[in-house]
Write a protein that holds these residues in place. Structure first.
Motif, short mmCIF file in Angstrom:
data_model
loop_
_atom_site.label_atom_id
_atom_site.label_comp_id
_atom_site.label_asym_id
_atom_site.label_seq_id
_atom_site.Cartn_x
_atom_site.Cartn_y
_atom_site.Cartn_z
N PHE A 12 3.25 19.81 -4.11
CA PHE A 12 3.25 18.37 -4.33
C PHE A 12 2.62 17.73 -3.09
CE2 PHE A 12 7.03 17.76 -7.48
CZ PHE A 12 6.46 18.67 -8.35
N HIS A 13 1.46 17.14 -3.25
CA HIS A 13 0.70 16.67 -2.09
C HIS A 13 0.30 15.20 -2.19
CE1 HIS A 13 -2.34 17.60 -5.12
NE2 HIS A 13 -3.10 16.70 -4.51
N GLU A 14 0.72 14.52 -3.25
CA GLU A 14 0.25 13.17 -3.51
C GLU A 14 0.74 12.20 -2.43
OE1 GLU A 14 -0.26 10.52 -7.58
OE2 GLU A 14 1.27 12.08 -7.47
N ALA A 15 -0.21 11.55 -1.74
CA ALA A 15 0.10 10.52 -0.73
C ALA A 15 0.88 11.06 0.46
CB ALA A 15 0.86 9.35 -1.37
N VAL A 16 0.67 12.34 0.81
CA VAL A 16 1.43 12.94 1.91
C VAL A 16 0.60 12.97 3.19
CG1 VAL A 16 2.65 14.37 0.24
CG2 VAL A 16 0.73 15.34 1.53
N GLN A 17 1.26 13.34 4.27
CA GLN A 17 0.60 13.55 5.55
C GLN A 17 -0.08 14.92 5.53
OE1 GLN A 17 0.87 11.16 7.90
NE2 GLN A 17 -0.12 12.12 9.65
N PHE A 18 -1.35 14.98 5.91
CA PHE A 18 -2.08 16.24 5.86
C PHE A 18 -1.38 17.35 6.64
CE2 PHE A 18 -5.41 19.01 7.77
CZ PHE A 18 -5.83 19.64 6.61
N SER A 19 -0.87 17.03 7.82
CA SER A 19 -0.24 18.06 8.66
C SER A 19 1.03 18.62 8.03
CB SER A 19 0.05 17.51 10.05
OG SER A 19 0.80 16.33 10.00
N ASP A 20 1.62 17.88 7.09
CA ASP A 20 2.81 18.39 6.41
C ASP A 20 2.49 19.60 5.53
OD1 ASP A 20 4.44 16.51 7.54
OD2 ASP A 20 4.54 15.21 5.78
N LEU A 21 1.22 19.83 5.26
CA LEU A 21 0.80 20.94 4.41
C LEU A 21 0.57 22.24 5.18
CD1 LEU A 21 -1.73 18.92 2.24
CD2 LEU A 21 0.50 19.74 1.50
N LEU A 22 0.86 22.24 6.48
CA LEU A 22 0.61 23.41 7.31
C LEU A 22 1.25 24.70 6.78
CD1 LEU A 22 0.85 21.86 10.89
CD2 LEU A 22 -1.19 22.87 9.85
N PRO A 23 2.48 24.66 6.25
CA PRO A 23 3.05 25.91 5.74
C PRO A 23 2.23 26.56 4.62
CG PRO A 23 4.80 24.33 6.13
CD PRO A 23 3.51 23.58 6.30
N VAL A 24 1.57 25.74 3.81
CA VAL A 24 0.72 26.31 2.77
C VAL A 24 -0.45 27.07 3.40
CG1 VAL A 24 -0.68 25.80 0.73
CG2 VAL A 24 1.36 24.43 1.21
N ASP A 25 -0.98 26.52 4.47
CA ASP A 25 -2.07 27.18 5.18
C ASP A 25 -1.60 28.49 5.80
OD1 ASP A 25 -4.90 26.89 6.00
OD2 ASP A 25 -4.06 26.95 8.02
#
Length: 225
Positions: A12-25
């Motif tokens: 779920f990435h809608e309207a989120v902070q890009f850096s919050d997605l680091l675990p996916v990376d």
């Protein structure tokens, strides 16, 4: 875990902070696609070919309200192309990952997906930053220990008193027979949490390769502030 086992994540990435997605990376660095890219650049490194046997057959579903490009991090003109909507994304994923949006962003379809995923009691719900507040809005944290961005902890307790909000960089709540919960504070606490998760869940050699390539080590900070 066998390296040839498929692993899937709904993000779920809608309207989120890009850096919050680091675990996916972080988890993406464990994938067959990532290791194959490394082998293509360094074909004569035997170690990489050995790592491929441990790599994940990874599928990542990017989920939003529509299939139009979804804006993230206001002010930086960045977007992600969703692969699914909340209504069409498969529920039988290994992980539901929820990054952190503003409190005004609670797409209705997302809450129903969260409820169904948690009710299935089969996977892992991981959140970073205010992603836990997004999940809490679906009413799935009753009696569970969770955390959120440290600046939002007081508000979290007021709006969602059914959960036990803990002042830590990340919190793991794994009750037998329930959906496993991994929740973190701010974005980089989430990255550290992801390193701990990877070490617990996946083969050691490929995890250490991935974490070293990112200069990522939770031992530098730990779960306490």
């Amino acid at each position: 875990m066998s390296g040839d086992k498929p692993y899937s994540i709904a993000v779920f990435h809608e309207a989120v902070q890009f850096s919050d997605l680091l675990p996916v990376d972080v988890i993406g660095n464990l994938s067959v696609a990532y290791i194959d890219a490394a082998i293509a650049n360094f074909p004569d490194v035997p170690f990489l070919h050995q790592l491929r046997e441990q790599a994940l057959d990874l599928t990542v579903h990017w989920v939003a309200s529509t299939l139009e490009p979804s804006k993230i991090t206001p002010g930086v003109n960045m977007s992600i192309q969703p692969t699914h909507t909340y209504e069409t994304c498969p529920l039988d994923v290994d992980m539901l990952f929820i990054a952190g949006p503003h409190p005004s962003s609670r797409p209705p379809g997302s809450l129903e997906y969260i409820r169904k995923f948690v009710a299935a009691k089969k996977g892992i719900l991981m959140t970073t930053c205010t992603g836990s507040l997004w999940a809490a809005s679906a009413g799935v944290f009753k009696g569970r220990k969770v955390t959120t961005n440290r600046g939002a902890l007081e508000a979290a307790g007021q709006f969602h008193p059914e959960a036990e909000w803990v002042d830590k960089r990340w919190v793991i709540d794994e009750k037998p027979g329930e959906t496993r919960l991994w929740t973190s504070g701010g974005a980089y606490a989430g990255a550290d949490m992801a390193s701990v998760f990877a070490r617990r869940e996946f083969p050691k050699e490929i995890v250490e390769f991935a974490l070293n390539s990112l200069d990522l080590s939770a031992e530098k900070h730990g779960e306490d502030y």
